[in-house]
Motif scaffolding. Sequence first.
Motif, PDB file in Angstrom:
ATOM      1  N   THR A 128     -21.231  20.106 -51.664  1.00  0.00           N
ATOM      2  CA  THR A 128     -21.098  19.027 -52.647  1.00  0.00           C
ATOM      3  C   THR A 128     -19.946  18.107 -52.288  1.00  0.00           C
ATOM      4  OG1 THR A 128     -21.999  20.444 -54.396  1.00  0.00           O
ATOM      5  CG2 THR A 128     -20.769  18.500 -55.089  1.00  0.00           C
ATOM      6  N   GLY A 129     -18.798  18.698 -51.946  1.00  0.00           N
ATOM      7  CA  GLY A 129     -17.638  17.892 -51.559  1.00  0.00           C
ATOM      8  C   GLY A 129     -17.895  17.077 -50.312  1.00  0.00           C
ATOM      9  N   ALA A 130     -18.639  17.654 -49.364  1.00  0.00           N
ATOM     10  CA  ALA A 130     -18.965  16.929 -48.134  1.00  0.00           C
ATOM     11  C   ALA A 130     -19.861  15.735 -48.434  1.00  0.00           C
ATOM     12  CB  ALA A 130     -19.637  17.865 -47.131  1.00  0.00           C
ATOM     13  N   LYS A 131     -20.865  15.933 -49.270  1.00  0.00           N
ATOM     14  CA  LYS A 131     -21.780  14.837 -49.616  1.00  0.00           C
ATOM     15  C   LYS A 131     -21.055  13.706 -50.328  1.00  0.00           C
ATOM     16  CE  LYS A 131     -25.863  17.814 -49.992  1.00  0.00           C
ATOM     17  NZ  LYS A 131     -26.792  18.496 -50.927  1.00  0.00           N
ATOM     18  N   GLN A 132     -20.155  14.048 -51.218  1.00  0.00           N
ATOM     19  CA  GLN A 132     -19.468  13.051 -52.033  1.00  0.00           C
ATOM     20  C   GLN A 132     -18.234  12.458 -51.352  1.00  0.00           C
ATOM     21  OE1 GLN A 132     -18.635  15.239 -55.632  1.00  0.00           O
ATOM     22  NE2 GLN A 132     -20.718  15.030 -56.408  1.00  0.00           N
ATOM     23  N   GLY A 133     -17.879  12.969 -50.179  1.00  0.00           N
ATOM     24  CA  GLY A 133     -16.672  12.507 -49.504  1.00  0.00           C
ATOM     25  C   GLY A 133     -15.415  12.892 -50.261  1.00  0.00           C
ATOM     26  N   LYS A 134     -15.452  14.074 -50.896  1.00  0.00           N
ATOM     27  CA  LYS A 134     -14.335  14.512 -51.728  1.00  0.00           C
ATOM     28  C   LYS A 134     -13.763  15.846 -51.257  1.00  0.00           C
ATOM     29  CE  LYS A 134     -15.859  12.089 -55.908  1.00  0.00           C
ATOM     30  NZ  LYS A 134     -16.246  12.222 -57.331  1.00  0.00           N
ATOM     31  N   LEU A 135     -13.833  16.095 -49.971  1.00  0.00           N
ATOM     32  CA  LEU A 135     -13.309  17.335 -49.429  1.00  0.00           C
ATOM     33  C   LEU A 135     -11.785  17.383 -49.529  1.00  0.00           C
ATOM     34  CD1 LEU A 135     -15.484  17.530 -46.203  1.00  0.00           C
ATOM     35  CD2 LEU A 135     -15.666  19.049 -48.190  1.00  0.00           C
ATOM     36  N   THR A 136     -11.272  18.579 -49.621  1.00  0.00           N
ATOM     37  CA  THR A 136      -9.849  18.811 -49.394  1.00  0.00           C
ATOM     38  C   THR A 136      -9.679  19.080 -47.906  1.00  0.00           C
ATOM     39  OG1 THR A 136      -9.282  19.631 -51.591  1.00  0.00           O
ATOM     40  CG2 THR A 136      -7.969  20.454 -49.757  1.00  0.00           C
ATOM     41  N   ILE A 137      -8.767  18.350 -47.274  1.00  0.00           N
ATOM     42  CA  ILE A 137      -8.568  18.477 -45.827  1.00  0.00           C
ATOM     43  C   ILE A 137      -7.139  18.932 -45.570  1.00  0.00           C
ATOM     44  CG2 ILE A 137      -8.681  17.315 -43.595  1.00  0.00           C
ATOM     45  CD1 ILE A 137     -10.645  15.328 -44.824  1.00  0.00           C
ATOM     46  N   MET A 138      -7.008  20.102 -44.942  1.00  0.00           N
ATOM     47  CA  MET A 138      -5.718  20.737 -44.685  1.00  0.00           C
ATOM     48  C   MET A 138      -5.376  20.557 -43.210  1.00  0.00           C
ATOM     49  SD  MET A 138      -6.980  24.064 -46.819  1.00  0.00           S
ATOM     50  CE  MET A 138      -8.698  23.546 -46.997  1.00  0.00           C
ATOM     51  N   VAL A 139      -4.332  19.802 -42.928  1.00  0.00           N
ATOM     52  CA  VAL A 139      -4.091  19.341 -41.559  1.00  0.00           C
ATOM     53  C   VAL A 139      -2.852  19.977 -40.947  1.00  0.00           C
ATOM     54  CG1 VAL A 139      -3.918  17.319 -40.073  1.00  0.00           C
ATOM     55  CG2 VAL A 139      -5.068  17.119 -42.294  1.00  0.00           C
ATOM     56  N   GLY A 140      -2.981  20.389 -39.703  1.00  0.00           N
ATOM     57  CA  GLY A 140      -1.852  20.827 -38.900  1.00  0.00           C
ATOM     58  C   GLY A 140      -1.765  19.972 -37.652  1.00  0.00           C
ATOM     59  N   GLY A 141      -0.550  19.585 -37.274  1.00  0.00           N
ATOM     60  CA  GLY A 141      -0.383  18.765 -36.079  1.00  0.00           C
ATOM     61  C   GLY A 141       0.856  17.896 -36.176  1.00  0.00           C
ATOM     62  N   GLU A 142       1.021  17.039 -35.196  1.00  0.00           N
ATOM     63  CA  GLU A 142       2.228  16.215 -35.108  1.00  0.00           C
ATOM     64  C   GLU A 142       2.256  15.146 -36.199  1.00  0.00           C
ATOM     65  OE1 GLU A 142       0.135  13.597 -31.528  1.00  0.00           O
ATOM     66  OE2 GLU A 142       1.936  14.784 -31.121  1.00  0.00           O
ATOM     67  N   ALA A 143       3.413  14.996 -36.831  1.00  0.00           N
ATOM     68  CA  ALA A 143       3.567  14.014 -37.901  1.00  0.00           C
ATOM     69  C   ALA A 143       3.597  12.591 -37.355  1.00  0.00           C
ATOM     70  CB  ALA A 143       4.844  14.298 -38.683  1.00  0.00           C
ATOM     71  N   GLU A 144       4.055  12.426 -36.124  1.00  0.00           N
ATOM     72  CA  GLU A 144       4.283  11.093 -35.547  1.00  0.00           C
ATOM     73  C   GLU A 144       3.028  10.230 -35.540  1.00  0.00           C
ATOM     74  OE1 GLU A 144       5.829   9.058 -31.353  1.00  0.00           O
ATOM     75  OE2 GLU A 144       5.783  11.253 -31.571  1.00  0.00           O
ATOM     76  N   HIS A 145       1.876  10.818 -35.240  1.00  0.00           N
ATOM     77  CA  HIS A 145       0.649  10.031 -35.109  1.00  0.00           C
ATOM     78  C   HIS A 145      -0.330  10.249 -36.269  1.00  0.00           C
ATOM     79  CE1 HIS A 145       1.716   8.843 -31.001  1.00  0.00           C
ATOM     80  NE2 HIS A 145       2.099  10.093 -30.818  1.00  0.00           N
ATOM     81  N   PHE A 146       0.077  11.037 -37.251  1.00  0.00           N
ATOM     82  CA  PHE A 146      -0.828  11.429 -38.324  1.00  0.00           C
ATOM     83  C   PHE A 146      -1.384  10.230 -39.090  1.00  0.00           C
ATOM     84  CE2 PHE A 146      -1.212  12.765 -42.879  1.00  0.00           C
ATOM     85  CZ  PHE A 146      -2.378  13.497 -42.739  1.00  0.00           C
ATOM     86  N   GLU A 147      -0.534   9.268 -39.421  1.00  0.00           N
ATOM     87  CA  GLU A 147      -0.964   8.133 -40.253  1.00  0.00           C
ATOM     88  C   GLU A 147      -2.087   7.330 -39.592  1.00  0.00           C
ATOM     89  OE1 GLU A 147      -0.217   7.479 -43.361  1.00  0.00           O
ATOM     90  OE2 GLU A 147       1.024   9.291 -43.378  1.00  0.00           O
ATOM     91  N   LYS A 148      -2.177   7.380 -38.276  1.00  0.00           N
ATOM     92  CA  LYS A 148      -3.202   6.604 -37.578  1.00  0.00           C
ATOM     93  C   LYS A 148      -4.608   7.147 -37.823  1.00  0.00           C
ATOM     94  CE  LYS A 148      -0.032   5.136 -33.919  1.00  0.00           C
ATOM     95  NZ  LYS A 148       0.285   5.179 -32.465  1.00  0.00           N
ATOM     96  N   ILE A 149      -4.692   8.437 -38.164  1.00  0.00           N
ATOM     97  CA  ILE A 149      -6.025   9.012 -38.382  1.00  0.00           C
ATOM     98  C   ILE A 149      -6.311   9.295 -39.851  1.00  0.00           C
ATOM     99  CG2 ILE A 149      -6.345   9.973 -36.080  1.00  0.00           C
ATOM    100  CD1 ILE A 149      -5.393  12.671 -37.235  1.00  0.00           C
ATOM    101  N   VAL A 150      -5.349   9.012 -40.718  1.00  0.00           N
ATOM    102  CA  VAL A 150      -5.580   9.215 -42.155  1.00  0.00           C
ATOM    103  C   VAL A 150      -6.797   8.434 -42.653  1.00  0.00           C
ATOM    104  CG1 VAL A 150      -4.639   8.736 -44.452  1.00  0.00           C
ATOM    105  CG2 VAL A 150      -3.246   9.923 -42.762  1.00  0.00           C
ATOM    106  N   PRO A 151      -7.009   7.167 -42.227  1.00  0.00           N
ATOM    107  CA  PRO A 151      -8.199   6.445 -42.708  1.00  0.00           C
ATOM    108  C   PRO A 151      -9.511   7.168 -42.395  1.00  0.00           C
ATOM    109  CG  PRO A 151      -6.655   4.905 -41.719  1.00  0.00           C
ATOM    110  CD  PRO A 151      -6.138   6.286 -41.408  1.00  0.00           C
ATOM    111  N   VAL A 152      -9.579   7.835 -41.254  1.00  0.00           N
ATOM    112  CA  VAL A 152     -10.786   8.596 -40.906  1.00  0.00           C
ATOM    113  C   VAL A 152     -10.937   9.784 -41.850  1.00  0.00           C
ATOM    114  CG1 VAL A 152     -11.934   9.972 -39.119  1.00  0.00           C
ATOM    115  CG2 VAL A 152     -10.688   7.891 -38.499  1.00  0.00           C
TER     116      VAL A 152
END
Length: 293
Positions: A128-152
Amino acid sequence: MTKPIIGFIGTGVMGKSMVRNLLQAGYPVNVFTRTREKAEDLLNEGAEWQDNVAELAKEAEVIITIVGYPSDVEEVYYGESGILHNAREGAYVIDMTTSSPQLAEEIDKKAKEKNLHAYDAPVSGGDTGAKQGKLTIMVGGEAEHFEKIVPVFEVMGQNVVLQGPAGAGQHTKMCNQIAIASNMMGVVEAITYAEKAGLDPKTVLQSIEFGAAGSWSLSNLGPRMIDDNFDPGFYVKHFIKDMEIAIQSADRMELPVPGLKLAKSLYDELSKAGGSNDGTQALYKYYKMMAEQ
């Protein structure tokens, strides 16, 4: 502003809706999955097919994977035909599979050696969350480039949180699965208790889902249990895999998780009884069988 080309590997229950949302948001999406037929409707909606992982990796600026098991993650990322060997320099490689935190750390290390930006970003919210685009996304990785992929990420989910360095997304997903495992036992026991007491379980839900007992599983999966709808929003076999990863991680930290281990033992029994391809709410069938004995 031109949107980056996205390469997407894995168009199962979750992945298909995620790709559809990306297409609707105007992203060019190339897809690959083991069985092309599973992607045909997405191809009809504008996605482009790639014949293998290597071709997809060479074309994409952002590569997203959501496959079944850690072994599948290793298969698509490693080797001469894998993502890490073929991705263009500076590309973002994002694994949204629920997988091992240790594997996420390893992929991140190897990605850095090739000037790639790696993120582990497992999700919660079910079909349901996937269909509605309402998933919770838990991210691990470098903070420096994170904002560039937030729109995706924001096309696919509405709760996107950078939890820390590589592996932190997977550790957070383990917390999520641990909480769900024990909660699911409680939801099933509550419904079977209501039925045994001669109550209408749907009417019971009207009361308890808005009180202290309320949870996502109670509100979303409780009604499916009552209706004997065991179609998978999330497969039993994949939940067992997640619980096994969580138990292994907890053991490494010398952390006791008795509730999680009990839940896994019950799901193992359900799987042995033929329920591995059901949705996780099918635990209700196992409880009901025990109640009728």
